[in-house]
Scaffold this active site. Structure first.
Site, mmCIF file in Angstrom:
data_model
loop_
_atom_site.group_PDB
_atom_site.id
_atom_site.type_symbol
_atom_site.label_atom_id
_atom_site.label_comp_id
_atom_site.label_asym_id
_atom_site.label_seq_id
_atom_site.Cartn_x
_atom_site.Cartn_y
_atom_site.Cartn_z
ATOM 1 N N SER A 107 38.737 8.769 -6.925
ATOM 2 C CA SER A 107 37.480 9.649 -6.602
ATOM 3 C C SER A 107 36.498 8.217 -6.812
ATOM 4 O O SER A 107 35.273 8.375 -6.454
ATOM 5 C CB SER A 107 37.055 10.575 -7.556
ATOM 6 N N HIS A 128 40.245 11.213 -0.037
ATOM 7 C CA HIS A 128 39.956 11.757 -1.206
ATOM 8 C C HIS A 128 39.371 13.203 -1.104
ATOM 9 O O HIS A 128 38.263 13.491 -0.373
ATOM 10 C CB HIS A 128 38.239 11.090 -1.795
ATOM 11 N N GLU A 140 36.762 12.360 1.921
ATOM 12 C CA GLU A 140 36.266 11.302 2.353
ATOM 13 C C GLU A 140 37.560 10.487 2.927
ATOM 14 O O GLU A 140 38.467 10.249 2.089
ATOM 15 C CB GLU A 140 35.651 10.638 1.327
ATOM 16 N N ASN A 179 30.393 10.713 -5.032
ATOM 17 C CA ASN A 179 30.521 10.182 -6.395
ATOM 18 C C ASN A 179 29.344 9.161 -6.729
ATOM 19 O O ASN A 179 28.754 9.046 -7.816
ATOM 20 C CB ASN A 179 31.887 9.948 -6.900
#
Length: 272
Positions: A107, A128, A140, A179
């Site tokens: 992540s 991800h 992702e 993130n």
């Protein structure tokens, strides 16, 4: 997270090998997937035939060598560069096909750092998923500067056409898209709580009812895992040097105490 990713691929009709570090971990993974599928069956989202077919697609092992003939391997261990690099180095020698794709579910860790632990960085990519993977629609896809364009295309098509996910294409910078935006918000909520601005409940209620978020930041942090939050914050802080990414002292103390959120029964909330 690994069990959730395995459930997604098995539900998509793919033979899926789940490798865990011990028989006990493999049994926990199997039980978690079975519980999830049982809920889907009870709610009418799948029928009995589909339920059994998904279970039949799953194989559990403790041997990394059992992944040797896989076309795609998705690593989903804890957010530790050293551990991920060691696994990718071993996968490089175990997975036999030169066309096989090695994907990491990291992540936050730069993909190139993980890819260079192998002799095939052109076939390493970030894939991800978000927790819980069977529910969350987004993934992702993150190529490094060494990832072959055709590999990026294959993984993107796999995520959309086979898994039915929506793909966000991200550059290989720590935290990627989600993130990089989400983590400073979550850490900021922890600082508010640490400094006594408001209770955990009021912070979360403020964001669910005031900002329309489906889940408050402290509840979400407990779901993600506070150990993961600490590791991700450290990775982002190292990459960008921005104080907004620095894990607060309270987070470090909670992780040291073993209060990691839902998975241990105690975090910002008590789940016992």
């Amino acid at each position: 997270m690994g069990g959730g990713v395995a459930e997604v691929t098995a539900r998509s009709g793919l033979a899926t090998v789940v490798r865990e570090v011990s028989p006990e971990a493999a049994e926990r993974s199997r039980s978690g997937i079975e519980r999830s599928l049982g809920r889907a069956l009870d709610r009418g989202k799948i029928d009995e035939a589909a339920h059994q077919a998904i279970l039949d697609n799953l194989t559990f092992t403790t041997e990394l060598a059992d992944l040797s003939d896989c076309d795609l391997v998705v690593e989903a261990v804890v957010e530790s560069f050293d551990l991920k690099a060691a696994i990718f180095s071993e996968l490089d020698s175990v997975v036999t096909s030169s066309d096989a794709i090695l994907a990491t579910n990291t992540s936050s860790i730069p993909i190139i750092d993980i890819a260079m632990a192998t002799g095939r960085p052109d076939h390493v990519v970030g894939l991800h998923f978000f927790n819980p993977a069977p529910v969350m629609a987004l993934v992702e896809v993150i190529p490094s500067v060494r990832t072959a364009p055709e590999v990026t295309g294959q993984v993107t098509a796999f995520a959309t056409d086979v898994l039915g996910k929506t793909v966000v294409a991200a550059k290989d910078r720590a935290g990627f898209v989600v993130n990089m935006l989400l983590v400073p918000y979550l850490l900021g909520a922890m600082r508010m709580f640490e400094d006594g601005h408001a209770t955990a409940e009021d912070i979360d209620t403020g964001m669910t009812l005031g900002a329309g978020h489906p889940m408050g930041p402290l509840t979400l942090s407990d779901l993600i895992g506070l150990d993961t939050m600490l590791l991700v914050g450290e990775t982002l802080q190292a990459e960008y040097g921005d104080p907004a990414y620095a894990p607060p002292a309270l987070l470090r103390r909670m992780v040291a105490a073993g209060h990691l959120g839902r998975k241990t029964g105690k975090g910002f909330y008590d789940y016992s």
